[in-house]
Design an enzyme around this catalytic site. Structure first.
Site, PDB file in Angstrom:
ATOM      1  CD  GLU A 150     -10.301  -7.929  18.148  1.00  0.00           C
ATOM      2  OE1 GLU A 150     -10.272  -6.974  18.936  1.00  0.00           O
ATOM      3  OE2 GLU A 150     -10.702  -7.849  16.974  1.00  0.00           O
ATOM      4  CG  HIS A 199      -1.960  -1.109   1.138  1.00  0.00           C
ATOM      5  ND1 HIS A 199      -2.723  -1.505   2.220  1.00  0.00           N
ATOM      6  CD2 HIS A 199      -2.323  -1.939   0.117  1.00  0.00           C
ATOM      7  CE1 HIS A 199      -3.524  -2.509   1.861  1.00  0.00           C
ATOM      8  NE2 HIS A 199      -3.296  -2.789   0.593  1.00  0.00           N
TER       9      HIS A 199
END
Ligand code: APR
Length: 233
Positions: A197, A101
């Site tokens: 997570e 990116h």
């Protein structure tokens, strides 16, 4: 190889995008991180990236970035593919960094292509090119833009040959980066996910370890070195 996201820089104090205190919970990506937003309001967008450069410059690479530098010494070929634009893998000392990116310290003029490094750009104090007066934009991939072809091709090639990919600190929801773990699996490579997570990738990972990247990666590096020492006995 490693595929990293904003979560690997969280312990350096750089906010992630989609976590509980993520950037996109407070600011709208469509107002700050796309080309239309930049053309509509170059001042606001330039100020935001200048602010983000200040945040990333005071940040330091954390144990996770450093563990990846050491991990690269344990394998004949090791590449870091990152979605992050914060320059922390380079500052940590990783040699092969594929920036999907872009990099927030690189900017260029839309008019004449003149390149401005972050410090020079911030000193210039304006988003107007001092050569041609054109708009200077960050050399990063905004939403809806194509990834740099050379970086993407290098990432795909690395993923198709990888024996193992450590996927660290990414929510695995932004494409095409999120396709890369599948490329590894399609070519019989293994996926080790490291995240605080569960993510959509967790069910596909060969191993999914929940914990902060700096601790988990350091333990993995120590485990590999120990295994190698025992194997030599
Ligand atoms: N250790 C490991 N994982 C962590 C940690 C940590 N200390 N802290 C947060 N995470 C995890 C979060 O659980 C989340 O899954 O890092 C992930 C960060 O996800 P995002 O904020 O979505 O960042 P990322 O996946 O890199 O986003 C991809 O989206 O906004 C665009 O271009 C931007 O490159 C970015 C892309």
């Amino acid at each position: 190889m490693a595929l990293t996201g904003a979560g690997i820089s969280a312990e350096s104090g750089i906010p992630t995008f989609r976590g509980t205190d993520g950037i996109w919970n407070k600011l709208k990506p469509e107002e700050l991180a796309d080309f239309g937003a930049f053309l509509r309001n170059p001042e606001l967008v330039s100020e935001w990236y200048k602010h983000r450069r200040q945040v990333t410059r005071v940040a330091k690479p954390n144990g996770a970035h450093l563990a990846l530098v050491e991990m690269a010494t344990l394998f004949p070929i090791f590449a870091v593919i990152t979605q992050n634009i914060d320059n922390l893998h380079e500052r940590a000392g990783s040699e092969t960094v594929i920036e999907l990116h872009g990099n927030i310290e690189r900017n260029y003029c839309l008019g004449c292509g003149k390149r401005y490094d972050g410090e020079e750009f911030d000193k210039n104090g304006s988003f107007k090119c001092n050569e041609c007066g054109g708009l200077i934009r960050p050399d990063i991939v905004w939403f809806g833009e194509m990834l740099p072809t050379d970086q993407w091709n290098a990432a795909e090639a690395a993923a198709s040959e990888a024996d193992i990919m450590f996927v660290v600190g990414t929510s695995a929801v932004v494409y095409p980066a999120a396709n890369l773990p599948m490329t590894v699996k399609r070519n019989s490579g293994k996926i080790v996910e490291i995240n605080t997570e569960e993510t959509p990738l967790s069910e596909f990972a060969d191993v999914s370890i929940q914990g902060p990247a700096s601790e988990v990666l350091s333990e993995i590096v120590n485990g590999i070195k120990e295994f190698r020492r025992d194997a030599k006995k």
